[in-house]
Design a protein around this motif. Structure first.
Motif, PDB file in Angstrom:
ATOM      1  N   LEU A   1       1.025  -1.201   0.044  1.00 37.14           N
ATOM      2  CA  LEU A   1      -0.057   0.364   0.323  1.00 37.14           C
ATOM      3  C   LEU A   1       0.579   1.747  -0.142  1.00 37.14           C
ATOM      4  O   LEU A   1       0.178   1.923  -0.840  1.00 37.14           O
ATOM      5  N   GLY A   2       2.045   0.755   0.022  1.00 36.01           N
ATOM      6  CA  GLY A   2       2.430   2.261   0.182  1.00 36.01           C
ATOM      7  C   GLY A   2       4.344   2.398  -0.151  1.00 36.01           C
ATOM      8  O   GLY A   2       4.189   3.902  -0.251  1.00 36.01           O
ATOM      9  N   SER A   3       3.949   1.219  -1.524  1.00 40.93           N
ATOM     10  CA  SER A   3       4.903   1.137  -2.686  1.00 40.93           C
ATOM     11  C   SER A   3       5.158   2.208  -3.862  1.00 40.93           C
ATOM     12  O   SER A   3       6.021   2.632  -4.578  1.00 40.93           O
ATOM     13  N   LYS A   4       4.280   3.130  -4.229  1.00 39.80           N
ATOM     14  CA  LYS A   4       3.527   3.656  -4.819  1.00 39.80           C
ATOM     15  C   LYS A   4       4.676   5.002  -4.363  1.00 39.80           C
ATOM     16  O   LYS A   4       4.561   5.807  -5.490  1.00 39.80           O
ATOM     17  N   VAL A   5       5.213   5.380  -3.408  1.00 42.96           N
ATOM     18  CA  VAL A   5       6.030   6.427  -3.397  1.00 42.96           C
ATOM     19  C   VAL A   5       7.495   5.947  -3.342  1.00 42.96           C
ATOM     20  O   VAL A   5       7.883   6.866  -2.912  1.00 42.96           O
ATOM     21  N   GLY A   6       7.934   5.284  -3.433  1.00 46.78           N
ATOM     22  CA  GLY A   6       9.516   4.435  -4.031  1.00 46.78           C
ATOM     23  C   GLY A   6       9.965   5.084  -4.916  1.00 46.78           C
ATOM     24  O   GLY A   6       9.316   4.879  -6.391  1.00 46.78           O
ATOM     25  N   ARG A   7      11.082   5.192  -4.398  1.00 44.04           N
ATOM     26  CA  ARG A   7      11.892   5.926  -5.662  1.00 44.04           C
ATOM     27  C   ARG A   7      12.194   4.746  -6.766  1.00 44.04           C
ATOM     28  O   ARG A   7      11.957   5.705  -7.850  1.00 44.04           O
ATOM     29  N   ALA A   8      12.027   3.863  -6.361  1.00 41.79           N
ATOM     30  CA  ALA A   8      12.124   2.586  -7.977  1.00 41.79           C
ATOM     31  C   ALA A   8      10.532   2.837  -8.892  1.00 41.79           C
ATOM     32  O   ALA A   8      10.517   2.369 -10.051  1.00 41.79           O
ATOM     33  N   ARG A   9       9.679   3.077  -8.382  1.00 39.04           N
ATOM     34  CA  ARG A   9       8.486   3.076  -8.596  1.00 39.04           C
ATOM     35  C   ARG A   9       7.735   4.517  -9.150  1.00 39.04           C
ATOM     36  O   ARG A   9       6.778   4.269  -8.987  1.00 39.04           O
ATOM     37  N   ARG A  10       8.186   5.433  -8.957  1.00 39.98           N
ATOM     38  CA  ARG A  10       8.086   7.062  -9.705  1.00 39.98           C
ATOM     39  C   ARG A  10       7.822   7.196 -10.617  1.00 39.98           C
ATOM     40  O   ARG A  10       8.420   7.464 -11.443  1.00 39.98           O
TER      41      ARG A  10
ATOM     42  N   GLN B   1      14.027   7.880   4.319  1.00 44.17           N
ATOM     43  CA  GLN B   1      15.746   8.267   4.480  1.00 44.17           C
ATOM     44  C   GLN B   1      15.069   7.065   6.043  1.00 44.17           C
ATOM     45  O   GLN B   1      16.738   7.112   7.097  1.00 44.17           O
ATOM     46  N   ALA B   2      14.593   6.635   6.415  1.00 43.24           N
ATOM     47  CA  ALA B   2      13.780   5.286   7.982  1.00 43.24           C
ATOM     48  C   ALA B   2      14.622   6.604   9.071  1.00 43.24           C
ATOM     49  O   ALA B   2      14.626   6.122   9.871  1.00 43.24           O
ATOM     50  N   ASP B   3      13.922   7.664   9.326  1.00 43.60           N
ATOM     51  CA  ASP B   3      14.063   8.308   9.926  1.00 43.60           C
ATOM     52  C   ASP B   3      12.365   8.871  10.543  1.00 43.60           C
ATOM     53  O   ASP B   3      11.014   9.748  10.390  1.00 43.60           O
ATOM     54  N   TRP B   4      11.322   7.406  10.860  1.00 34.84           N
ATOM     55  CA  TRP B   4      10.625   6.853  11.114  1.00 34.84           C
ATOM     56  C   TRP B   4      10.083   8.356  12.164  1.00 34.84           C
ATOM     57  O   TRP B   4       8.788   8.930  11.864  1.00 34.84           O
ATOM     58  N   PRO B   5      10.138   8.741  12.911  1.00 38.61           N
ATOM     59  CA  PRO B   5      10.210   9.263  14.195  1.00 38.61           C
ATOM     60  C   PRO B   5       9.540  10.484  13.628  1.00 38.61           C
ATOM     61  O   PRO B   5       9.087  12.070  14.113  1.00 38.61           O
ATOM     62  N   ARG B   6      11.199  11.232  12.678  1.00 38.93           N
ATOM     63  CA  ARG B   6      10.791  12.715  12.574  1.00 38.93           C
ATOM     64  C   ARG B   6       9.807  12.724  11.290  1.00 38.93           C
ATOM     65  O   ARG B   6       9.143  14.020  10.949  1.00 38.93           O
ATOM     66  N   ALA B   7       9.479  11.732  10.303  1.00 41.95           N
ATOM     67  CA  ALA B   7       8.738  11.505   9.721  1.00 41.95           C
ATOM     68  C   ALA B   7       7.292  11.254   9.872  1.00 41.95           C
ATOM     69  O   ALA B   7       6.105  12.589  10.252  1.00 41.95           O
ATOM     70  N   ILE B   8       6.729  10.553  11.339  1.00 44.64           N
ATOM     71  CA  ILE B   8       5.769  11.036  12.183  1.00 44.64           C
ATOM     72  C   ILE B   8       5.309  12.037  12.657  1.00 44.64           C
ATOM     73  O   ILE B   8       4.369  12.606  12.482  1.00 44.64           O
ATOM     74  N   GLU B   9       5.749  13.224  13.091  1.00 44.43           N
ATOM     75  CA  GLU B   9       6.358  14.417  13.566  1.00 44.43           C
ATOM     76  C   GLU B   9       5.682  14.700  12.492  1.00 44.43           C
ATOM     77  O   GLU B   9       4.825  16.121  13.185  1.00 44.43           O
ATOM     78  N   LEU B  10       6.797  15.033  11.878  1.00 45.79           N
ATOM     79  CA  LEU B  10       6.210  16.014   9.880  1.00 45.79           C
ATOM     80  C   LEU B  10       4.480  15.930   9.641  1.00 45.79           C
ATOM     81  O   LEU B  10       3.942  16.850   9.020  1.00 45.79           O
ATOM     82  N   TRP B  11       3.726  14.577  10.203  1.00 48.49           N
ATOM     83  CA  TRP B  11       3.149  14.426   9.361  1.00 48.49           C
ATOM     84  C   TRP B  11       1.710  14.260  10.310  1.00 48.49           C
ATOM     85  O   TRP B  11       1.104  14.329   9.833  1.00 48.49           O
ATOM     86  N   SER B  12       2.117  14.895  11.355  1.00 48.61           N
ATOM     87  CA  SER B  12       1.324  14.701  12.472  1.00 48.61           C
ATOM     88  C   SER B  12       0.581  15.839  12.697  1.00 48.61           C
ATOM     89  O   SER B  12      -0.206  15.901  13.030  1.00 48.61           O
ATOM     90  N   THR B  13       0.413  17.055  11.719  1.00 46.34           N
ATOM     91  CA  THR B  13      -0.538  18.079  11.757  1.00 46.34           C
ATOM     92  C   THR B  13      -1.225  17.911  11.116  1.00 46.34           C
ATOM     93  O   THR B  13      -2.538  19.055  10.453  1.00 46.34           O
ATOM     94  N   GLY B  14      -1.107  16.813   9.772  1.00 47.78           N
ATOM     95  CA  GLY B  14      -2.762  16.104   9.540  1.00 47.78           C
ATOM     96  C   GLY B  14      -1.723  15.917   8.416  1.00 47.78           C
ATOM     97  O   GLY B  14      -1.408  17.120   7.298  1.00 47.78           O
ATOM     98  N   ILE B  15      -2.487  14.388   7.379  1.00 46.27           N
ATOM     99  CA  ILE B  15      -2.039  14.580   5.704  1.00 46.27           C
ATOM    100  C   ILE B  15      -2.888  15.043   4.949  1.00 46.27           C
ATOM    101  O   ILE B  15      -2.658  15.335   3.833  1.00 46.27           O
TER     102      ILE B  15
ATOM    103  N   LEU C   1       7.963  12.599   4.121  1.00 45.31           N
ATOM    104  CA  LEU C   1       8.290  11.747   3.281  1.00 45.31           C
ATOM    105  C   LEU C   1       9.868  11.894   3.035  1.00 45.31           C
ATOM    106  O   LEU C   1      10.357  10.215   3.014  1.00 45.31           O
ATOM    107  N   ILE C   2      10.143  12.821   2.821  1.00 46.61           N
ATOM    108  CA  ILE C   2      12.476  12.353   2.481  1.00 46.61           C
ATOM    109  C   ILE C   2      12.526  11.520   3.491  1.00 46.61           C
ATOM    110  O   ILE C   2      13.694  11.394   4.024  1.00 46.61           O
ATOM    111  N   HIS C   3      11.875  12.045   4.666  1.00 47.29           N
ATOM    112  CA  HIS C   3      12.718  11.355   6.703  1.00 47.29           C
ATOM    113  C   HIS C   3      12.373   9.961   6.295  1.00 47.29           C
ATOM    114  O   HIS C   3      12.659   8.746   6.821  1.00 47.29           O
ATOM    115  N   PHE C   4      11.250   9.943   5.641  1.00 46.94           N
ATOM    116  CA  PHE C   4      10.464   8.014   5.740  1.00 46.94           C
ATOM    117  C   PHE C   4      11.652   7.644   4.922  1.00 46.94           C
ATOM    118  O   PHE C   4      11.674   6.454   4.999  1.00 46.94           O
TER     119      PHE C   4
END
Length: 795
Positions: free
Chosen positions: A10-19, A155-169, A150-153
């Protein structure tokens, strides 16, 4: 496809090889401005005009172009760089320029090959951070934070990605469903996954999915079902997964069914799982484990259901067992267990199934089967071994134990094999199949020995002991000695050590190693307060008696007969009592022989009871002879009278002891035939009793007994001996004329009877052979002639 794989999908559509170019945004009417852009692009890039109009034109083209399919990202990158070059002239527009430039570079990284994507992604991150610091417009902030997240995601920086997305996707992504799928993944990728938060993200994702898009909704429900399972909410998961129906892709629907059957198994909803496995059976080749797995699991459900469907279970497992792989193996092992306890019991089929299932297994490490773990296989075989053992089917128990060795924990199957072989050997001994019994005793000894090698503590000690016992029964004395050596080195209990040394001594005796046997017996009696010490002392006394060391034998036996307590060995004491009587008689200690002989005579069921009664009587007779000698040499009448009373007392004891022995033998003769040894003992007792009465001056009783003996032993040498004893009464029965006449009449009748018997006894009869005090037939004729001549003619 597992639930985790579904999460990734479900999240694969944002991967680099499939953009793909159109995957991030859809912008209105890009082509309306495309022609004007192409005409002025070259001049705009080269002039770097600082006019406000030029900047606005760049920014408008950037916003318009990024929402459409992009054929040449390079043009947009050039436009972005133009805008960046004018920032110094328009500082108030810096946040917007950095934001749009970041979007361009992010897009460039998505369209680049993986090995070239890092540089534009780094630029995008840089410009997003700059724009964020400068403060973008309220409408652009959610988009900026989503893309930076998305960039932090990536780069496997999961906590930072969650923090940035917490304001609403919702406002930041053109595709909120996809954004929430990524947020869900981020929560699950944390060092400590937050499954609850991931479930909430999944819920938001489903809110943006249209039920008309059945395939996408099915994927989301699949993921939701797995998340619910991870939270232990299995019933909720079953409800959600049930909704993954016909509109779902085939692999999604199949994965949903697999999750459902897993939940059913955890909840023991076996009946509910059966139709799910039947559905999976239709395309079993696409299920991990294949058809064998589906059939195995289906059989397991039928087995566990209430009520169980035995026929359906057997059908599924039999079909599975005929296939290949771990599930076929598991089915075969289960089927074997069912055959053991079936009605009727089918041991051979069970053994065949188990043997086939474990054909490639030689040791526990060879067994690898996630469908049926090793401990479960052990449980099946261990239960079967015990079942056959407890129902006394020892051969079957042994055969299962031999197979069980392949998978059993160290020592377990060997012990089971040893126990079964040991009992089988006992059965064969009872059936007098000695050769087969020895083989089983040997097998048991070997199995106990091997079990001991993998054990420790009390279990190991006991296995060495049992091994020694079995090797002894197999007549494998050297192996028994080796096991006993291990046993006495490890054992600490005095009782068991005494038992071990006693067995050691007996094994050495079996080998003919007398010196070693004696040393072991002496080691045994170092633990005096044990029953084994009594037995060892008795055996030592036997050996000392055989060596004619009678004083030493007497001293050893006295220890056995004087000791007592709860650990005394009654049998060894009884044996010691009989041996002591014999030893004392040989030593000439007749008074002590009488003392112990009387005690031994109270044990009529002992094999030597009759012999000891004879010794008791003989000892009393010897003591009577000694008293008579003292009486004759006594200096005064009073002393002579004392010794005479003593003599008569011993003679009474001798007579009574002889008579008791005779009574017992005659009672037995009335029930069964006596052995030659018993017949000889009866003769000795009867004559001994009569002689004791004669020696005690009770001539009338003696005469009666001699007459009875002559009658009893008609046509045998004993008749002649009795006649001669009757003749001996003539010289002493002279107190009255009537007595004298009666004895002479008895002699006349006795001689007449003796002559008839003498002629009927063959000349070569053993009773006439031997010389010494044994008369030949001619000598008996002469003796009878002398008696007749002394009495006068016999009428």
């Amino acid at each position: 496809m597992s639930g985790t794989q579904a999460l990734g999908k479900l999240g694969s559509k944002v991967g680099r090889a499939r953009r793909a170019p159109g995957q991030l945004w859809q912008a209105p009417m890009f082509f309306l401005g495309l022609g004007a852009f192409i005409l002025v692009a070259a001049n705009a890039v080269s002039r770097h005009s600082a006019s406000s109009a030029d900047l606005e034109l760049d920014l408008s083209h950037l916003r318009a172009g990024l929402g459409s399919a992009v054929d040449n990202i390079g043009v947009l990158v050039a436009r972005a760089e133009n805008a960046l070059a004018r920032i110094e002239s328009f500082p108030g527009r810096g946040a917007e320029v950095h934001f749009l430039a970041g979007v361009v570079y992010l897009r460039q990284s998505e369209l680049s090959p993986l090995d070239q994507a890092a540089a534009p992604e780094a630029k995008a991150k840089h410009h997003f951070e700059k724009a964020r610091a400068l403060g973008v417009a309220e409408g652009d902030l959610p988009k900026l934070q989503y893309r930076l997240g998305l960039i932090h995601f990536r780069q496997a920086d999961w906590p930072r990605a969650i923090e940035l997305w917490s304001t609403g996707i919702d406002k930041g992504s053109d595709r909120p469903a996809q954004g929430y799928a990524l947020l869900m993944q981020a929560y699950l990728q944390l060092p400590q996954p937050d499954v609850e938060a991931a479930l909430a993200a999944n819920q938001k994702q489903m809110e943006y999915l249209d039920d008309r898009n059945a395939a996408a909704m099915a994927e989301s429900r699949l993921v939701r079902g797995e998340l619910l399972l991870r939270l232990g909410r299995r019933l909720d998961a079953l409800k959600e997964l049930e909704r993954v129906g016909k509109g779902a892709a085939e692999d999604v629907r199949r994965q949903a069914r697999l999750l459902q059957v897993r939940a059913c198994a955890d909840e023991k909803l076996w009946t509910q799982a059966i139709p799910l496995w039947k559905e999976l059976l239709r395309d079993a080749d696409k299920v991990e484990g294949g058809k064998a797995r589906v059939l195995y699991e289906l059989g397991l459900c039928h087995h566990n259901a209430e009520p169980a469907d035995r026929a359906a279970m057997l059908s599924a497992w039999q079909e599975a067992a005929a296939l290949e792989g771990v599930y076929a193996q598991a089915a075969g092992l289960h089927l074997g267990g069912i055959r053991v306890y079936g009605a009727p019991e089918d041991f051979q089929t069970a053994l065949s199934l188990w043997s086939a299932a474990l054909a490639a297994v030689q040791k526990p490490d060879d067994y690898e089967n996630p469908a049926l773990p090793l401990d479960k296989v052990r449980e099946i075989l261990d239960k079967a071994v015990r079942h056959f053992f407890e129902t006394q089917q020892f051969l079957e128990s042994k055969e299962v134990a031999l197979l069980y060795r392949k998978v059993a924990a160290p020592g377990v199957a060997q012990t089971a094999l040893a126990r079964a072989s040991e009992q089988l050997a006992k059965q064969l001994d009872i059936e007098e199949k000695r050769a087969l019994a020895r083989q089983e005793w040997r097998t048991a000894g070997q199995a106990y020995e091997r079990a001991a090698e993998s054990q420790e503590g009390p279990a190991q000690i006991e296995s060495f002991w049992r091994s020694a016992v079995c090797y002894r029964a197999a007549q494998e004395a050297p192996r028994a000695a080796a096991m006993l050596d291990r046993f006495v080195r490890l054992e600490t209990s005095e009782m068991r050590l005494a038992e071990g040394w006693l067995s050691f001594a007996e094994v050495y005796e079996e080998q003919g190693a007398k010196d070693k046997a004696l040393a072991a017996y002496y080691k045994c009696i170092e633990y005096p307060d044990t029953p084994y010490a009594y037995r060892a002392r008795y055996r030592l006394a036997v050996e000392e008696t055989a060596q004619n060391h009678l004083d030493q034998a007497k001293a050893i036996l006295k220890q056995n007969l004087s000791a007592g307590g709860s650990n005394a060995d009654r049998q060894a004491q009884e044996e010691s009592l009989f041996l002591m009587t014999r030893v004392l008689y040989r030593m000439g200690s007749f008074d002590e022989a009488v003392f112990y002989g009387k005690q031994a005579a109270q044990l009529p069921h002992h094999p030597e009871a009759r012999q000891v009664r004879e010794l008791l009587a003989n000892s009393a007779k010897k003591l009577a002879d000694q008293a008579e000698a003292k009486m004759k040499s006594a200096p005064g009448a009073e002393a002579r009278a004392h010794h005479d009373r003593t003599r008569r007392g011993w003679l009474e004891l001798a007579a009574q002891s002889y008579q008791d022995l005779a009574d017992e033998l005659e009672a037995k003769a009335r029930k069964s035939s006596l052995s030659p040894q018993e017949l000889l003992l009866l003769r000795t007792a009867l004559f001994g009793a009569a002689d004791a009465f004669f020696a005690g001056n009770n001539y009338t009783e003696a005469l009666r007994r001699y007459q009875a003996l002559q009658e009893k032993y008609r046509k045998r040498v004993e008749s002649l001996i009795a006649c001669h004893r009757i003749w001996g009464c003539v010289a002493v029965m002279i107190e009255t004329p009537e007595q004298s006449r009666a004895v002479k009449d008895a002699v006349v009748a006795g001689v007449k009877m003796a002559r008839v018997d003498l002629e009927l006894i063959p000349d070569d009869h053993p009773g006439f052979q031997g010389g010494g005090n044994i008369y030949s037939k001619q000598q008996w004729r002469s003796a009878l002639d002398l008696i007749e001549n002394a009495l006068g003619p016999v009428k």
